[in-house]
Structure formats: C-alpha cells, structure tokens
Design a protein around this motif. Structure first.
Motif, PDB file in Angstrom:
ATOM      1  N   ARG A  25      20.952  16.435  60.477  1.00 16.47           N
ATOM      2  CA  ARG A  25      21.323  15.047  60.734  1.00 16.47           C
ATOM      3  C   ARG A  25      22.672  14.962  61.452  1.00 16.47           C
ATOM      4  O   ARG A  25      22.875  14.114  62.326  1.00 16.47           O
ATOM      5  N   LYS A  27      23.871  17.256  63.511  1.00 14.11           N
ATOM      6  CA  LYS A  27      23.632  17.683  64.889  1.00 14.11           C
ATOM      7  C   LYS A  27      22.939  16.583  65.688  1.00 14.11           C
ATOM      8  O   LYS A  27      23.247  16.359  66.860  1.00 14.11           O
ATOM      9  N   HIS A  28      22.017  15.886  65.039  1.00 14.83           N
ATOM     10  CA  HIS A  28      21.331  14.791  65.718  1.00 14.83           C
ATOM     11  C   HIS A  28      22.316  13.679  66.074  1.00 14.83           C
ATOM     12  O   HIS A  28      22.288  13.140  67.192  1.00 14.83           O
ATOM     13  N   LEU A  33      20.728  17.715  68.671  1.00 15.46           N
ATOM     14  CA  LEU A  33      19.383  17.970  68.155  1.00 15.46           C
ATOM     15  C   LEU A  33      18.535  16.742  68.433  1.00 15.46           C
ATOM     16  O   LEU A  33      18.958  15.610  68.157  1.00 15.46           O
ATOM     17  N   ALA A  35      15.284  14.037  68.301  1.00 14.84           N
ATOM     18  CA  ALA A  35      14.647  13.308  67.205  1.00 14.84           C
ATOM     19  C   ALA A  35      13.443  14.067  66.653  1.00 14.84           C
ATOM     20  O   ALA A  35      13.231  14.116  65.431  1.00 14.84           O
ATOM     21  N   LEU A  38      14.688  16.984  64.545  1.00  9.88           N
ATOM     22  CA  LEU A  38      15.190  16.497  63.263  1.00  9.88           C
ATOM     23  C   LEU A  38      14.035  16.155  62.335  1.00  9.88           C
ATOM     24  O   LEU A  38      14.038  16.520  61.154  1.00  9.88           O
TER      25      LEU A  38
END
Length: 347
Positions: A25, A27-28, A33, A35, A38
C-alpha cells in the motif's frame, strides 16, 4: 428467540495487516506499484487470512479489511462527495463532505462475495454506521445542509449495499458506531456537536430497515467498544428500540456494572455478541473469570441467543494494531475455547 443462525465464534472484521500488505500500500501510494499488483498482494493475504480463520474454527470469516486504510474506508473509498482535510479525528485521517454522496461502485459486496468463494464458513461484511460518518464528516457551509441530511444520504447508500449483499448470498453484516458510547454514558456532557442522538438513531434505522430479508440473515450493530461506568438506561432502551438490528455487539471484557447494564437492556427478541477478550491487551484473560461472567450472562439472557468475540477490531486503522499477528491468533483461540466450553459442539 433461539437463534438458528448463531455465528457464535465471531470477531469485528479488522485483522492485523500483514507486513507485505502495508508495504504494498505504501508503494502504491508512492506510485511505485500499480493497482492490479496491489490487488494481487491483498488477494493473496486474504487467502491466508481465510485459512487462518478456518483453522481456528471460527463461525464467520472476514477479509481482515486488508484493502482498507481504516474501518470507514468501505464508504469513503467508494462514495463521491468527500475530501481529505489533512487533519485527523479519532486517530484517523479526517474527511469532510463537500458534495452530495453518491456510490461509485459497490462498497464491499464484490469483495465479500469473492471472500465467500474461498470457504464454506459464513462470510461477514463490515461497514461503518452511516451515523458515525455523518457526525465525523459534516462541516457547516459545505456539502449537505445538515448532518442529518448527510446521514440520510449515507443511510440510503448503506441500505442499498446491504440489500445487494443479501441478494448475493451474504448472511451476516456488521455496522459499527463507537460514538454511541457517549450517548449511553450517564455522566457524559449532554448533546453532540454535529448529529444529535435522536438523529443518529433515525439515520441508522433507515440504513438497516430493509423491507424484507431471509430468516437466516443477521444484521448487527456495535454501539461501543468500551462501556461507560454508568449507563443511561433510558438512552439504552431508546437505542435498542429505535434501530431494528438482529444482533447487538457489546463489550463484556470485565463484567462491569456498565457492561452488565448494556447487556441487560437488550430486548429478549434480539441476540447479542459479547466481546469477552480485549483486542488491545496482549495477555490472555483468565478463563475462569470469563466463565464466571458467562454465568451472569446466562442469568440475564437466553444463552442460546449469545455469541462471543473480541471486544473490537484488532486493527481499525491499517498499521496501528495494538497486538502482533501471533497475539491476535491467541486471542481468537481464547474466544473459540470459551465458545466450546459454553456450547460444546452445538455451534
């Protein structure tokens, strides 16, 4: 009313987030990262969570709320008309309503149906009570004209979501508003700042007031994570009479006068789920003391209409759990042990 659909070994839904989920989360959020990536990390973590809950022989399973920043996110992530303020409230990021709420997608139905496909144990959906969000997110001069108006709009969205969950085979839904603890406290200052007690009751009654539902569906409401020292019995009676849920989910970790008063006030035709272990304290409660409290419960309530659980979510906010994953597991085993001691294999 003996409850045929007992869901006796219960929990509030939120579980300690695995490190890989928290890292993904982050990194997103940083744009590192995608979707889809994730979602896959979260999916694999949910599979593991289901395996854990099945191994512990719980009678419900949840997805651990792994896809949520906090327990309100089921609504705030899927409904337009809200914005972040940069501040905090109750240890969570503060949002305010700056427009008319409109659901952009199902709140939890898709995730809960996916969860149900992983196990034959009942999948449980968890949602914030619309009264809680209305009280937290209303700001005069922006969005709806009043907290009551905001609450009614959210209640319509939540009711539609519950109807969708039921239509798709989900049989247990929990709503949570810990703010009712203040209304139930005989020693608390009178009144609320944004949403009155009467308005909160009307909003939540609108959310759970389905025209019809199957006999095996249970809608529960948690009105407090901690019981007041002295309960306003008139307020408790008003709460129980006004909001037509099937199950009241109450704290019962000490057997205090406040906890006992909350339990004693539940109408005979409703069942209760009692939070018998503290989800914020690592140590295990004395089993004999718990069973002594359950003897008191049996004097106040038909034991066939009782379930047991921790007193609250293990992680209402992602990354802010008080316990480790292993301590959480031990607490859930403790709940399961008490259930077996009370009801044997009739679960």
């Amino acid at each position: 009313m003996a409850d045929t659909y007992k869901f006796r070994i219960d929990h509030h839904g939120g579980l300690v987030r695995p490190p890989e989920v928290l890292a993904a989360r982050e990194k997103h959020a940083a744009g590192e990262l995608g979707a889809a990536e994730l979602r896959e990390v979260e999916r694999l973590a949910v599979v593991d969570a289901v395996a854990l809950q099945r191994k512990l022989r719980l009678s419900v399973v949840t997805d651990g709320e792994y896809r949520r920043a906090d327990f309100r996110s089921a609504v705030l992530d899927a409904v337009s008309g809200f914005r972040r303020t940069g501040g905090t409230v109750d240890g969570m990021e503060r949002w305010v309503a700056d427009g008319d709420p409109e659901a952009l997608r199902p709140l939890v139905a898709d995730d809960t149906v996916e969860l149900a496909g992983l196990t034959v144990i009942a999948a449980k959906a968890t949602l914030p009570a619309p009264s809680y969000l209305a009280a937290q997110c209303f700001e005069a001069g922006t969005g709806p004209a009043s907290a009551r108006e905001l609450g009614e709009a959210l209640a319509a969205i939540v009711r539609e979501e519950i109807e969708q969950l039921v239509a798709r085979g989900i049989r247990y839904v929990q709503l949570t508003n810990p703010d009712y603890a203040r209304d139930l406290d005989a020693a608390a200052d009178a009144g609320r700042t944004a949403l009155s007690f009467e308005d909160a009751l009307a909003v939540d009654a609108l959310a759970v007031g389905l025209a019809s539902k199957p006999d095996d569906v249970r809608i529960g409401l948690c009105p407090a994570w901690t019981a007041p020292a002295e309960v306003d019995r008139t307020a408790a009676e008003r709460l129980y009479a006004a909001v037509p849920v099937d199950r009241w989910i109450l704290p019962y970790t000490t057997g205090s006068a406040g906890e006992t008063a909350l339990l004693a006030g539940v109408p005979v035709e409703r069942d209760v789920c009692l939070g018998i272990v503290d989800a914020t304290v690592p140590g295990l409660e004395d089993i004999d003391a718990i069973m002594a409290r359950m003897d008191v419960v049996a004097d106040l309530k038909d034991i066939e209409d009782v379930a047991v659980s921790p007193d609250r979510s293990f992680s209402s906010v992602a990354g802010a759990a008080a316990l480790t994953a292993d301590q959480q597991r031990r607490k859930l085993i403790h709940v399961e042990t008490v259930a077996r001691m009370c009801w044997g294999n009739e679960l």
